[in-house]
Design a protein around this motif. Structure first.
Motif, PDB file in Angstrom:
ATOM      1  N   LEU A 882       0.802  -1.223   0.000  1.00 43.76           N
ATOM      2  CA  LEU A 882       0.000   0.000   0.000  1.00 43.76           C
ATOM      3  C   LEU A 882       0.837   1.275   0.000  1.00 43.76           C
ATOM      4  O   LEU A 882       0.295   2.370  -0.106  1.00 43.76           O
ATOM      5  N   ILE A 883       2.160   1.123   0.134  1.00 49.08           N
ATOM      6  CA  ILE A 883       3.021   2.300   0.210  1.00 49.08           C
ATOM      7  C   ILE A 883       2.830   3.174  -1.024  1.00 49.08           C
ATOM      8  O   ILE A 883       2.796   2.689  -2.157  1.00 49.08           O
ATOM      9  N   ASP A 884       2.676   4.475  -0.786  1.00 54.61           N
ATOM     10  CA  ASP A 884       2.478   5.485  -1.839  1.00 54.61           C
ATOM     11  C   ASP A 884       1.128   5.383  -2.535  1.00 54.61           C
ATOM     12  O   ASP A 884       0.861   6.126  -3.483  1.00 54.61           O
ATOM     13  N   LYS A 885       0.243   4.462  -2.077  1.00 54.34           N
ATOM     14  CA  LYS A 885      -1.078   4.329  -2.689  1.00 54.34           C
ATOM     15  C   LYS A 885      -2.197   4.610  -1.681  1.00 54.34           C
ATOM     16  O   LYS A 885      -3.152   5.314  -1.989  1.00 54.34           O
ATOM     17  N   VAL A 886      -2.064   4.020  -0.499  1.00 58.59           N
ATOM     18  CA  VAL A 886      -3.096   4.152   0.526  1.00 58.59           C
ATOM     19  C   VAL A 886      -2.433   4.525   1.840  1.00 58.59           C
ATOM     20  O   VAL A 886      -1.445   3.896   2.240  1.00 58.59           O
ATOM     21  N   MET A 887      -2.954   5.524   2.509  1.00 57.81           N
ATOM     22  CA  MET A 887      -2.422   5.923   3.811  1.00 57.81           C
ATOM     23  C   MET A 887      -3.031   5.035   4.885  1.00 57.81           C
ATOM     24  O   MET A 887      -4.262   4.974   5.038  1.00 57.81           O
ATOM     25  N   VAL A 888      -2.192   4.332   5.638  1.00 61.61           N
ATOM     26  CA  VAL A 888      -2.648   3.447   6.701  1.00 61.61           C
ATOM     27  C   VAL A 888      -2.602   4.216   8.015  1.00 61.61           C
ATOM     28  O   VAL A 888      -1.544   4.671   8.450  1.00 61.61           O
ATOM     29  N   THR A 889      -3.761   4.373   8.640  1.00 67.83           N
ATOM     30  CA  THR A 889      -3.889   5.165   9.863  1.00 67.83           C
ATOM     31  C   THR A 889      -4.331   4.282  11.012  1.00 67.83           C
ATOM     32  O   THR A 889      -5.467   3.783  11.020  1.00 67.83           O
ATOM     33  N   PRO A 890      -3.459   4.025  11.998  1.00 69.28           N
ATOM     34  CA  PRO A 890      -3.892   3.244  13.165  1.00 69.28           C
ATOM     35  C   PRO A 890      -4.876   4.044  14.028  1.00 69.28           C
ATOM     36  O   PRO A 890      -4.795   5.273  14.093  1.00 69.28           O
ATOM     37  N   TYR A 891      -5.803   3.364  14.651  1.00 66.25           N
ATOM     38  CA  TYR A 891      -6.707   4.012  15.599  1.00 66.25           C
ATOM     39  C   TYR A 891      -6.887   3.095  16.801  1.00 66.25           C
ATOM     40  O   TYR A 891      -6.657   1.888  16.725  1.00 66.25           O
ATOM     41  N   GLN A 892      -7.272   3.681  17.917  1.00 63.05           N
ATOM     42  CA  GLN A 892      -7.481   2.919  19.155  1.00 63.05           C
ATOM     43  C   GLN A 892      -8.957   2.570  19.257  1.00 63.05           C
ATOM     44  O   GLN A 892      -9.786   3.439  19.528  1.00 63.05           O
ATOM     45  N   PRO A 893      -9.338   1.306  19.034  1.00 65.74           N
ATOM     46  CA  PRO A 893     -10.761   0.954  19.085  1.00 65.74           C
ATOM     47  C   PRO A 893     -11.303   1.050  20.502  1.00 65.74           C
ATOM     48  O   PRO A 893     -10.595   0.768  21.468  1.00 65.74           O
ATOM     49  N   ASP A 894     -12.525   1.486  20.606  1.00 67.44           N
ATOM     50  CA  ASP A 894     -13.207   1.565  21.895  1.00 67.44           C
ATOM     51  C   ASP A 894     -13.540   0.154  22.337  1.00 67.44           C
ATOM     52  O   ASP A 894     -14.281  -0.551  21.662  1.00 67.44           O
ATOM     53  N   PRO A 895     -12.977  -0.334  23.480  1.00 71.39           N
ATOM     54  CA  PRO A 895     -13.237  -1.710  23.894  1.00 71.39           C
ATOM     55  C   PRO A 895     -14.695  -1.959  24.241  1.00 71.39           C
ATOM     56  O   PRO A 895     -15.114  -3.092  24.380  1.00 71.39           O
ATOM     57  N   GLY A 896     -15.487  -0.883  24.388  1.00 73.96           N
ATOM     58  CA  GLY A 896     -16.882  -1.084  24.734  1.00 73.96           C
ATOM     59  C   GLY A 896     -17.780  -1.279  23.538  1.00 73.96           C
ATOM     60  O   GLY A 896     -18.929  -1.630  23.680  1.00 73.96           O
ATOM     61  N   ILE A 897     -17.290  -1.047  22.346  1.00 67.43           N
ATOM     62  CA  ILE A 897     -18.143  -1.165  21.167  1.00 67.43           C
ATOM     63  C   ILE A 897     -18.066  -2.584  20.638  1.00 67.43           C
ATOM     64  O   ILE A 897     -17.002  -3.108  20.360  1.00 67.43           O
ATOM     65  N   ASP A 898     -19.209  -3.212  20.524  1.00 68.07           N
ATOM     66  CA  ASP A 898     -19.292  -4.552  19.984  1.00 68.07           C
ATOM     67  C   ASP A 898     -19.573  -4.443  18.492  1.00 68.07           C
ATOM     68  O   ASP A 898     -20.610  -3.938  18.090  1.00 68.07           O
ATOM     69  N   PRO A 899     -18.650  -4.905  17.632  1.00 68.65           N
ATOM     70  CA  PRO A 899     -18.870  -4.775  16.191  1.00 68.65           C
ATOM     71  C   PRO A 899     -20.151  -5.447  15.728  1.00 68.65           C
ATOM     72  O   PRO A 899     -20.672  -5.127  14.673  1.00 68.65           O
ATOM     73  N   ALA A 900     -20.680  -6.397  16.506  1.00 66.67           N
ATOM     74  CA  ALA A 900     -21.893  -7.097  16.095  1.00 66.67           C
ATOM     75  C   ALA A 900     -23.138  -6.284  16.328  1.00 66.67           C
ATOM     76  O   ALA A 900     -24.231  -6.698  15.986  1.00 66.67           O
ATOM     77  N   VAL A 901     -23.018  -5.124  16.940  1.00 61.19           N
ATOM     78  CA  VAL A 901     -24.204  -4.306  17.241  1.00 61.19           C
ATOM     79  C   VAL A 901     -24.197  -3.053  16.381  1.00 61.19           C
ATOM     80  O   VAL A 901     -23.204  -2.355  16.343  1.00 61.19           O
TER      81      VAL A 901
END
Length: 901
Positions: A882-901
């Motif tokens: 992805l270098i020079d094509k897509v910017m990869v941005t890390p983020y800190q996920p909220d441990p309280g958010i359930d992706p299934a909801v």
């Protein structure tokens, strides 16, 4: 500790279930062949019959290693903790070469376990390349142990092998039996602990693996149902300042290890405790290690500690070595000396303290100090404390770093799911004619819940939903409309119709109609409440019946107190004996309802006002208003208001005013002046100013919707809390209010509205709230197929978040890809991402956390993708593409958010 000794720790009961998952599961008779079978055709992780992924295989070897290592004893681990994961991964890679072996099962058995292990190592010589010498030695020891059980599996599978290789089969079985016997005779404390933990886990599964579903009284109906069939995953609300995230309750330990869970009576707190205990005891890695939410339960030992039991006859609370004795575990005498201390000291415990509200108020603070001592001594364990909402104050355990969760009222989808499960359970034990009727009842009840507001208001927790299902069947489709009428009908079903419809003809020689049973039981329930107990000694209960019998002559004429009590215990369906000599009601709600009836009939309204500040009396007081005559109830409510007005404590004043407001819905008739006085006090508590106030208001019910304001003149925080209150109350009546918040300038408010979709009727909410909601800075969440279908009719949106479980093709068809600029997906949505080319305007892609590496290299082919957001600790493959094509941005996920909801 020597690596071979660690591998020898693996008793057959631990390793056999893991080994079986390496091979395909086929129907009866599939393995009964008269010729050898190629090993490569049996494995479950290659070919057309593939059932395990590489990641699944890694999870199995990780579990095998954890089982072998046991407690992390000081200095006794053969490899550093950081290398254990590498050993598990190397073992998984070695076992994959089972699919490359050029041999059949007969040849493998003839080789023996050591030779088979050498053959696998030769097929994958690089698997252990990155391990230290100690790591490679541990890998080899575990591999040989696994091969022993693999070969034994072959001998059990094929009749050809069993017939032609009896000697080899017997030798393998003898080796395994001798290993188990050696483990049993080994005086090592660690080995004793391991063997005892196997017995204890089986006990937990047996004791807590069944769940009572109230009211299924059809022909041949059992009283309990398997927990796995009956358990319904419910939502909990994570309060974090003013930010709210709904998570599935069983995911409470995702990112946290100390949780205080609040929930009203019947909301499923104890059922959740059972589910966590059984799931942990089973140690099914396909469940526990399927993702972050349950990973913290791997390798733990559950301790179910019902607080009512711990405090019933003792002024002091137990030390860890007394846990099993005080909870009446039959294995208490067999536990190795110091076992609980070793489990907790090593941080492997899951402590489930159920029902802090059932601890007498006078000892509740002492209970808190006892818990603090345990926490200070055993810091690394996982803790869950449950309570009714107002039994303990806000942040009661905040200094101990407990996260507070509140079980939310059941969403419309949850209620529908419960109705389906209940009728499925009933159908499983019914005759064909009854099954046909149940199909009709299920369909009509789902329709009634969706269309009748008064019924939907009652169906807010599993207990009430169960009673509604039972009564709907019992009364052939007719249902009472109020809570009091619902309980009256439920008691009638349990006390009168149950035996009559089962053709029970007084097996104990005692025949009592409904009325005398109610009078005896309500007096017994009131005695429970007055004593501040949820359990009583049987002798005490019999004395209560003896004191009551003279006023119930029809019962006194048929037997003494002991006989009448035994009849109530066996035939009422409301009492049980959880341990010899101990009595309680099947559910606290029935106790409170009957106790309230007794209090009103005995004229104890002044006593109820005096006890109104005690959490154990809240439901009693609400039900007392339902039982009281109109003037009596009105005066009682005014007394509550006056006591609140005179309180010098702001908390007490709010508590009493909220209790009076909550009780209003139970009054069959109420003077306008009383209703106005109560509304005035409740209005002073609105808008809510904290998450706790929002929950307290929502617990009152739909009557609060009439008092909640629109967003005008509210701060952003107040607007968020007010909207959250309306979401928690739910129902179609909340939609007009929430519509007023759809243009709110704070994106947190509008994001809350997006997240709440699944809690309402899909179409009604989409048309009433989402259709005109601005989309520039919020993600529209899609959690169900019905929502995906409805979403397309809305014309799509630019920012979308999708939960797990959707087929990729359906997403492309349903999301209107020509509109999507920001997409949020589960990281495991697909192995490659070429399909995202259909989203021609996609600018930003966000991935939810995953425990497995995610290959992002295919994203380099997307022509317009500019930003990839990934969790900061997410393992990633192909990032360099992805270098020079897509910017990869890390983020800190909220441990309280359930992706299934």
């Amino acid at each position: 500790m020597d690596a071979s000794a660690i591998a020898a720790r693996l008793a057959s009961g631990v390793i056999t279930p893991l080994v079986k998952k390496l091979f395909v599961s086929e129907g009866p008779g599939a393995g009964l062949v008269d010729h050898p079978v190629r090993v490569s055709s049996l494995v479950s992780f290659t070919g057309e019959k593939r059932q395990l992924t590489d990641a699944d295989l890694h999870k199995l070897t990780r579990g095998l290693l954890r089982s072998a290592m046991g407690s992390p004893d000081n200095g006794e681990r053969p490899v550093p903790p950081g290398e254990e994961e590498a050993v598990a991964l190397a073992l998984a890679r070695t076992l994959t070469h089972l699919g490359d072996l050029e041999m059949d099962d007969v040849q493998a058995v003839r080789m023996g376990p050591q030779a088979l292990a050498q053959a696998l190592k030769a097929a994958g010589p690089d698997c252990t390349r990155d391990l230290s010498a100690d790591g490679a030695y541990l890998h080899d020891a575990l591999l040989t142990s696994a091969c022993l059980h693999i070969l034994h599996f072959f001998t059990q599978r094929s009749t050809f092998v069993a017939r032609t290789l009896v000697e080899h089969s017997g030798q393998l079985a003898q080796v395994i039996a001798k290993t188990d016997l050696l483990l049993a005779r080994n005086p090592s404390p660690v080995t004793k602990d391991t063997l005892f933990e196997e017995r204890y886990a089986a006990h937990i599964i047996q004791k807590h693996g069944m769940l009572t579903i109230y009211g299924i009284d059809l022909s041949r109906s059992p009283e309990q149902w398997p927990l796995g069939t009956a358990y319904l995953s419910l939502e909990a609300d994570l309060d974090r300042d003013t930010r709210h995230a709904m998570i599935r309750a069983e995911h409470a330990f995702n990112g946290r290890d100390r949780v205080l869970l609040r929930g009203v009576a019947g909301s499923g707190k104890t059922t959740l405790v059972q589910w966590l205990a059984v799931t942990t005891a089973q140690q099914d890695l396909t469940v526990l290690d399927s993702g972050a939410p349950l990973a913290s339960l791997i390798g733990r030992v559950p301790f179910v500690l019902p607080m009512r039991t711990l405090t019933r006859q003792h002024d002091d609370l137990p030390t860890p070595d007394e846990f099993l004795h005080r909870t009446r575990c039959p294995l208490a005498g067999a536990q190795p000396a110091g076992w609980v201390d070793r489990v907790l000291a090593s941080g492997r415990g899951l402590l489930l303290l159920d029902g802090i509200d059932e601890v007498p108020k006078r000892t509740r603070e002492r209970t808190r100090r006892w818990l603090q001592d345990l926490l200070a001594t055993y810091r690394k364990n996982v803790w869950l404390v449950t309570s009714r909402p107002s039994a303990v104050r806000d942040r009661w355990l905040a200094t101990e770093k407990f996260t507070e969760l509140s079980l939310a009222p059941m969403s419309r989808e949850d209620v529908t799911s419960f109705i389906h499960r209940w009728h499925n359970a009933a159908r499983s034990v019914s005759e064909q004619e009854e099954r046909n009727q149940l199909d009709t009842y299920e369909a009509s009840l789902v329709t009634a819940i969706r269309t009748k507001q008064d019924l939907a208001r009652l169906a807010t927790n599993p207990l009430m939903c169960g009673l509604i299902c039972a009564l709907h069947c019992d009364r052939r489709g007719y249902l009472p409309s109020g809570r009091k009428e619902l309980y009256d009908a439920a008691l009638s079903m349990l006390l009168a119709r149950r035996d009559r419809e089962r053709d029970m003809e007084a097996p104990d020689g005692i025949e009592l109609t409904e009325e005398p049973k109610v009078r005896l039981l309500q007096r017994l329930a009131y005695k429970f409440i007055l004593n501040g107990k949820s359990e009583l000694d049987r002798s005490h209960a019999e004395r209560v019946i003896a004191d009551t019998l003279p006023s119930v002559p029809v019962a006194a004429a048929q037997g003494d107190a002991t006989a009448i009590f035994q009849h109530l215990l066996l035939r009422s369906g409301l009492l049980r004996e959880p341990a010899i000599g101990t009595i309680d009601f099947i559910h606290r709600t029935f106790q409170d309802y009957l106790g309230a009836k007794a209090a009103v009939e005995e004229g104890d309204m002044a006593l109820l006002v005096l006890r109104a500040v005690e959490s154990q009396w809240e439901d009693v007081i609400r039900m007392a208003v339902a039982h009281a005559r109109p003037k009596e109830g009105a005066e009682f409510l005014m007394d509550l208001i006056r006591r609140g007005d005179g309180s010098t404590s702001g908390y007490r004043r709010s508590q009493l005013h909220l209790l009076a407001t909550a009780a209003v819905e139970h009054a069959t008739e109420l003077e306008p002046r009383v209703r106005a006085a109560i509304s005035e006090r409740a209005g002073a508590l609105i808008p809510p100013r904290s998450p706790r106030e929002a929950h307290d208001l929502a617990a009152i019910g739909p009557v609060v919707l009439e008092l909640l304001p629109g967003p005008e003149r509210l701060s952003d925080e107040e607007a968020l809390l007010t909207a959250h209150t309306a979401v928690l109350i739910g129902g179609d009546a909340a939609i007009p209010l929430l519509r007023r918040y759809q243009d709110h300038p704070d994106p947190q408010v509008r994001q809350l509205l997006c997240n709440a979709w699944h809690r309402f009727d899909t179409v009604s909410y989409a048309e009433g709230v989402l259709a005109d909601l601005p989309e520039e800075d919020v993600h529209f969440e899609i959690a169900t197929p019905e929502e995906l279908s409805t979403f397309g009719k809305l014309g799509g949106r630019s920012r979308i978040r999708v939960s797990k479980g959707f087929d990729t093709i359906r997403l492309v068809q349903g999301l209107r890809p020509d509109r999507v600029t920001h997409l949020w997906l589960p990281a495991e949505q697909s192995a490659t991402w070429y399909w995202l080319a259909a989203f021609s305007r996609l600018d930003t892609l966000t991935l939810d956390p995953s425990t497995e590496p995610v290959d992002v290299s295919s994203l380099a082919a997307h022509p317009f993708l500019r930003v990839l957001r990934i969790p900061s600790n997410q393992p990633v493959v192909g990032r360099e593409a992805l270098i020079d094509k897509v910017m990869v941005t890390p983020y800190q996920p909220d441990p309280g958010i359930d992706p299934a909801v």
